[in-house]
Design a protein around this motif. Structure first.
Motif, PDB file in Angstrom:
ATOM      1  N   SER A   1       0.833  -1.201   0.000  1.00 27.15           N
ATOM      2  CA  SER A   1       0.000   0.000   0.000  1.00 27.15           C
ATOM      3  C   SER A   1       0.874   1.259   0.000  1.00 27.15           C
ATOM      4  O   SER A   1       0.358   2.358   0.165  1.00 27.15           O
ATOM      5  CB  SER A   1      -0.918   0.008   1.219  1.00 27.15           C
ATOM      6  OG  SER A   1      -0.143   0.196   2.392  1.00 27.15           O
ATOM      7  N   GLN A   2       2.173   1.086  -0.156  1.00 29.17           N
ATOM      8  CA  GLN A   2       3.093   2.224  -0.189  1.00 29.17           C
ATOM      9  C   GLN A   2       3.576   2.440  -1.613  1.00 29.17           C
ATOM     10  O   GLN A   2       4.132   1.531  -2.234  1.00 29.17           O
ATOM     11  CB  GLN A   2       4.292   1.958   0.732  1.00 29.17           C
ATOM     12  CG  GLN A   2       3.912   1.796   2.175  1.00 29.17           C
ATOM     13  CD  GLN A   2       3.313   3.064   2.756  1.00 29.17           C
ATOM     14  OE1 GLN A   2       3.794   4.166   2.513  1.00 29.17           O
ATOM     15  NE2 GLN A   2       2.224   2.911   3.500  1.00 29.17           N
ATOM     16  N   ILE A   3       3.352   3.649  -2.115  1.00 31.73           N
ATOM     17  CA  ILE A   3       3.743   3.950  -3.491  1.00 31.73           C
ATOM     18  C   ILE A   3       5.249   3.795  -3.670  1.00 31.73           C
ATOM     19  O   ILE A   3       5.718   3.398  -4.739  1.00 31.73           O
ATOM     20  CB  ILE A   3       3.266   5.362  -3.902  1.00 31.73           C
ATOM     21  CG1 ILE A   3       3.548   5.649  -5.369  1.00 31.73           C
ATOM     22  CG2 ILE A   3       3.909   6.425  -3.036  1.00 31.73           C
ATOM     23  CD1 ILE A   3       2.648   4.945  -6.316  1.00 31.73           C
ATOM     24  N   ALA A   4       6.005   4.042  -2.593  1.00 27.42           N
ATOM     25  CA  ALA A   4       7.461   3.903  -2.701  1.00 27.42           C
ATOM     26  C   ALA A   4       7.832   2.471  -3.053  1.00 27.42           C
ATOM     27  O   ALA A   4       8.680   2.218  -3.922  1.00 27.42           O
ATOM     28  CB  ALA A   4       8.127   4.308  -1.391  1.00 27.42           C
ATOM     29  N   VAL A   5       7.163   1.515  -2.397  1.00 27.01           N
ATOM     30  CA  VAL A   5       7.472   0.103  -2.645  1.00 27.01           C
ATOM     31  C   VAL A   5       7.037  -0.303  -4.037  1.00 27.01           C
ATOM     32  O   VAL A   5       7.814  -0.901  -4.803  1.00 27.01           O
ATOM     33  CB  VAL A   5       6.789  -0.772  -1.568  1.00 27.01           C
ATOM     34  CG1 VAL A   5       6.849  -2.242  -1.959  1.00 27.01           C
ATOM     35  CG2 VAL A   5       7.445  -0.551  -0.226  1.00 27.01           C
ATOM     36  N   THR A   6       5.790   0.013  -4.390  1.00 30.60           N
ATOM     37  CA  THR A   6       5.293  -0.440  -5.696  1.00 30.60           C
ATOM     38  C   THR A   6       6.056   0.249  -6.824  1.00 30.60           C
ATOM     39  O   THR A   6       6.351  -0.376  -7.847  1.00 30.60           O
ATOM     40  CB  THR A   6       3.793  -0.171  -5.837  1.00 30.60           C
ATOM     41  OG1 THR A   6       3.553   1.229  -5.730  1.00 30.60           O
ATOM     42  CG2 THR A   6       3.005  -0.915  -4.793  1.00 30.60           C
ATOM     43  N   PHE A   7       6.381   1.511  -6.630  1.00 35.63           N
ATOM     44  CA  PHE A   7       7.119   2.207  -7.679  1.00 35.63           C
ATOM     45  C   PHE A   7       8.536   1.641  -7.811  1.00 35.63           C
ATOM     46  O   PHE A   7       9.059   1.509  -8.915  1.00 35.63           O
ATOM     47  CB  PHE A   7       7.178   3.714  -7.400  1.00 35.63           C
ATOM     48  CG  PHE A   7       7.716   4.501  -8.555  1.00 35.63           C
ATOM     49  CD1 PHE A   7       6.919   4.763  -9.661  1.00 35.63           C
ATOM     50  CD2 PHE A   7       9.033   4.964  -8.568  1.00 35.63           C
ATOM     51  CE1 PHE A   7       7.410   5.476 -10.736  1.00 35.63           C
ATOM     52  CE2 PHE A   7       9.538   5.659  -9.643  1.00 35.63           C
ATOM     53  CZ  PHE A   7       8.722   5.920 -10.733  1.00 35.63           C
ATOM     54  N   ALA A   8       9.146   1.298  -6.686  1.00 35.63           N
ATOM     55  CA  ALA A   8      10.480   0.694  -6.753  1.00 35.63           C
ATOM     56  C   ALA A   8      10.423  -0.641  -7.500  1.00 35.63           C
ATOM     57  O   ALA A   8      11.274  -0.935  -8.350  1.00 35.63           O
ATOM     58  CB  ALA A   8      11.032   0.488  -5.343  1.00 35.63           C
ATOM     59  N   LEU A   9       9.396  -1.448  -7.199  1.00 33.03           N
ATOM     60  CA  LEU A   9       9.257  -2.734  -7.898  1.00 33.03           C
ATOM     61  C   LEU A   9       9.023  -2.529  -9.386  1.00 33.03           C
ATOM     62  O   LEU A   9       9.648  -3.192 -10.228  1.00 33.03           O
ATOM     63  CB  LEU A   9       8.097  -3.536  -7.295  1.00 33.03           C
ATOM     64  CG  LEU A   9       8.349  -4.213  -5.955  1.00 33.03           C
ATOM     65  CD1 LEU A   9       7.068  -4.869  -5.453  1.00 33.03           C
ATOM     66  CD2 LEU A   9       9.444  -5.248  -6.078  1.00 33.03           C
ATOM     67  N   ALA A  10       8.116  -1.588  -9.713  1.00 34.18           N
ATOM     68  CA  ALA A  10       7.816  -1.332 -11.122  1.00 34.18           C
ATOM     69  C   ALA A  10       9.054  -0.806 -11.838  1.00 34.18           C
ATOM     70  O   ALA A  10       9.338  -1.198 -12.978  1.00 34.18           O
ATOM     71  CB  ALA A  10       6.664  -0.342 -11.240  1.00 34.18           C
ATOM     72  N   SER A  11       9.815   0.066 -11.184  1.00 30.44           N
ATOM     73  CA  SER A  11      11.038   0.582 -11.803  1.00 30.44           C
ATOM     74  C   SER A  11      12.041  -0.541 -12.026  1.00 30.44           C
ATOM     75  O   SER A  11      12.727  -0.578 -13.054  1.00 30.44           O
ATOM     76  CB  SER A  11      11.670   1.648 -10.908  1.00 30.44           C
ATOM     77  OG  SER A  11      10.727   2.636 -10.633  1.00 30.44           O
ATOM     78  N   LEU A  12      12.104  -1.459 -11.074  1.00 26.26           N
ATOM     79  CA  LEU A  12      13.002  -2.608 -11.236  1.00 26.26           C
ATOM     80  C   LEU A  12      12.613  -3.404 -12.484  1.00 26.26           C
ATOM     81  O   LEU A  12      13.473  -3.806 -13.277  1.00 26.26           O
ATOM     82  CB  LEU A  12      12.909  -3.490  -9.987  1.00 26.26           C
ATOM     83  CG  LEU A  12      13.876  -4.660  -9.898  1.00 26.26           C
ATOM     84  CD1 LEU A  12      15.310  -4.171  -9.900  1.00 26.26           C
ATOM     85  CD2 LEU A  12      13.593  -5.482  -8.651  1.00 26.26           C
ATOM     86  N   VAL A  13      11.305  -3.595 -12.657  1.00 30.42           N
ATOM     87  CA  VAL A  13      10.821  -4.331 -13.832  1.00 30.42           C
ATOM     88  C   VAL A  13      11.209  -3.586 -15.111  1.00 30.42           C
ATOM     89  O   VAL A  13      11.770  -4.180 -16.047  1.00 30.42           O
ATOM     90  CB  VAL A  13       9.290  -4.521 -13.749  1.00 30.42           C
ATOM     91  CG1 VAL A  13       8.749  -5.046 -15.077  1.00 30.42           C
ATOM     92  CG2 VAL A  13       8.942  -5.467 -12.625  1.00 30.42           C
ATOM     93  N   ILE A  14      10.913  -2.286 -15.158  1.00 35.17           N
ATOM     94  CA  ILE A  14      11.169  -1.538 -16.384  1.00 35.17           C
ATOM     95  C   ILE A  14      12.671  -1.437 -16.652  1.00 35.17           C
ATOM     96  O   ILE A  14      13.116  -1.552 -17.804  1.00 35.17           O
ATOM     97  CB  ILE A  14      10.530  -0.130 -16.293  1.00 35.17           C
ATOM     98  CG1 ILE A  14       9.015  -0.268 -16.098  1.00 35.17           C
ATOM     99  CG2 ILE A  14      10.820   0.670 -17.538  1.00 35.17           C
ATOM    100  CD1 ILE A  14       8.301  -1.040 -17.184  1.00 35.17           C
TER     101      ILE A  14
END
Lengths: 182, 253
Positions: free
Chosen positions: B115-128
């Motif tokens: 539920s933390q944008i920092a975590v999800t954004f970090a994961l998504a950035s890792l993917v991209i």
């Protein structure tokens, strides 16, 4: 609760006042979040990559291999059973043919024997019949001779009674022969 | 202020003193860090110890572990093909991390890591980032053909910027989708939970009325369990699709 003002300020620590703002957008928590995410994600990645993944893959492929091997041996067993059945059928057919041939041979010997016995019996009967016929013929000839003599005797007697003449037996016989025609 | 529905998303240090400093930023051991550790250790233990017997006829936990493995492997294989399978550990980790984070967040009183944008954004950035690195490593500069669809030349002036924007917004859409789903679901649960407390405390007929939001919470809980799985699935399948583009561009699948 001996917290320094800077700590509660930068992290929004609980206690006194409710921190204002939307919690997920508090940038002062981001370094901690990134740090722990990196640590835990890396940990999980290494475990899944090095330990869990190969272990699961190994188990699944071992099972698949086992199933394939079992299927193969079942197939082989079926082939064996089919071959055994074929051999049995062949043996059965051979035995049947042999039994039939044996029965046929037996029948033939028996028929032959019967035929031989019949032929022998027939021959004997024929012989007996022939013998009997010969005897009958002889008896008939004898009887006929007897009848002729009796007839000529009777003729002699009749002539003697009727005429008082004595007729020779030869003449009587000739007369009888002329009457009877033989 | 337990009735503030946003309070559950507060990242709070469990130890007052920072553990260390990185580039001047204090690193605290927070409630979120605790949940991340629980989540990763739980999924690591689940996938490791469920397989400890390596039975040919699996137990229930073992077949669950095998199911999640084959689920992700099948997803990756169908989306990115055979050569996508070398990214299996990466996609599997992402799926398990998000799935367990979502599920552990469903436990009342715990914390939802995703539920933390920092975590999800970090994961998504890792993917991209992985997609970009893989794309350039495999195709060199030809990876940029990803932004040039098969179309007549005049249309390309329109299409190339669209493709570029859609690629660049991927980390945002990927992360906000997961973050917003978790945030909205848990906020809704907290709001209705607040209704139950308020009505129950009011006394009289209102206490009886508090059963209505209670029933609603049960229903939303079930829905949230579905969303928890679905969002993990969506995150993982999109990772697979993006990896497929990096591996095969638009050509073939």
């Amino acid at each position: 609760m001996a917290e320094t003002p800077s700590t509660s300020e930068t992290t929004g620590a609980p206690g006194g006042h409710e921190p204002a703002g939307f919690p997920p957008f508090k940038t002062e928590t981001f370094p901690s979040q990134f740090f722990w995410l990196a640590v835990t994600f890396a940990f999980l990645f290494v475990v899944l990559w090095r330990v869990a993944g190969p272990r699961i893959a190994g188990t699944i492929s071992a099972r698949r291999g086992q199933i394939n091997a079992d299927l193969g041996s079942a197939q082989a067993a079926r082939g064996d059973a089919d071959a055994a059945n074929g051999a049995y059928q062949t043996a059965l057919a051979g035995a049947k043919a042999r039994a039939q041939a044996l029965a046929e041979a037996n029948r033939k010997t028996i028929t032959d024997e019967i035929d031989r016995a019949k032929a022998a019996a027939d021959a004997k009967a024929q012989e007996d019949v022939a013998k009997a016929e010969t005897r009958i013929a002889e008896m008939r000839v004898a009887a006929r001779a007897e009848v002729s003599r009796a007839a000529s005797d009777a003729a002699v007697q009749i002539v003697a009674r009727l005429t008082g003449e004595t007729v020779g037996t030869d003449d009587a016989a000739a007369a009888v022969r002329s009457v009877t025609g033989n | 202020m337990a009735l503030n529905p946003m309070e559950q998303f507060e990242v709070k240090p469990l130890i007052e003193q920072p553990l260390l400093h990185i580039a001047g930023h204090p690193i605290f051991f927070t409630n979120q860090a605790l949940l991340m550790i629980i989540v990763t250790v739980a999924s690591a233990l689940f996938l490791t110890f469920a397989m400890s017997r390596r039975a040919l006829v699996p137990s229930r936990t073992q077949s669950m572990a095998e199911m999640s493995y084959e689920f992700v492997a099948g997803m990756l294989n169908s989306a990115a093909g055979e050569d996508g399978l070398k990214f299996f550990p990466f996609v599997f980790t992402i799926f398990m991390f998000v799935l367990f984070s979502n599920f552990f967040g469903m436990i009342p009183g715990s914390f939802t890591v995703t539920s933390q944008i920092a975590v999800t954004f970090a994961l998504a950035s890792l993917v991209i980032l992985t997609v970009i690195v893989v794309g350039f490593a495999k195709h060199g500069i030809g990876f940029l053909r990803l932004f040039v669809p098969h179309a007549p030349l005049p249309l390309l002036f329109l299409l190339v910027p669209i493709e570029l924007i859609s690629f660049l917004t991927r980390p945002i859409s990927l992360s906000v989708r997961l973050f917003a789903n978790m945030l909205a679901g848990h906020t809704m649960l907290a709001v209705f939970g607040g209704f139950v407390v308020l009505l129950g405390g009011a006394g009289g007929i209102l206490s009886v009325l508090s059963l209505a939001p209670m029933a609603l919470i049960v229903a939303i809980m079930l829905l949230e369990l579905l969303v928890a799985f679905l969002q993990a699935y969506v995150f993982a399948i999109l990772t697979c699709i993006y990896l497929n583009e990096a591996l095969h561009l638009h050509d073939h699948h």
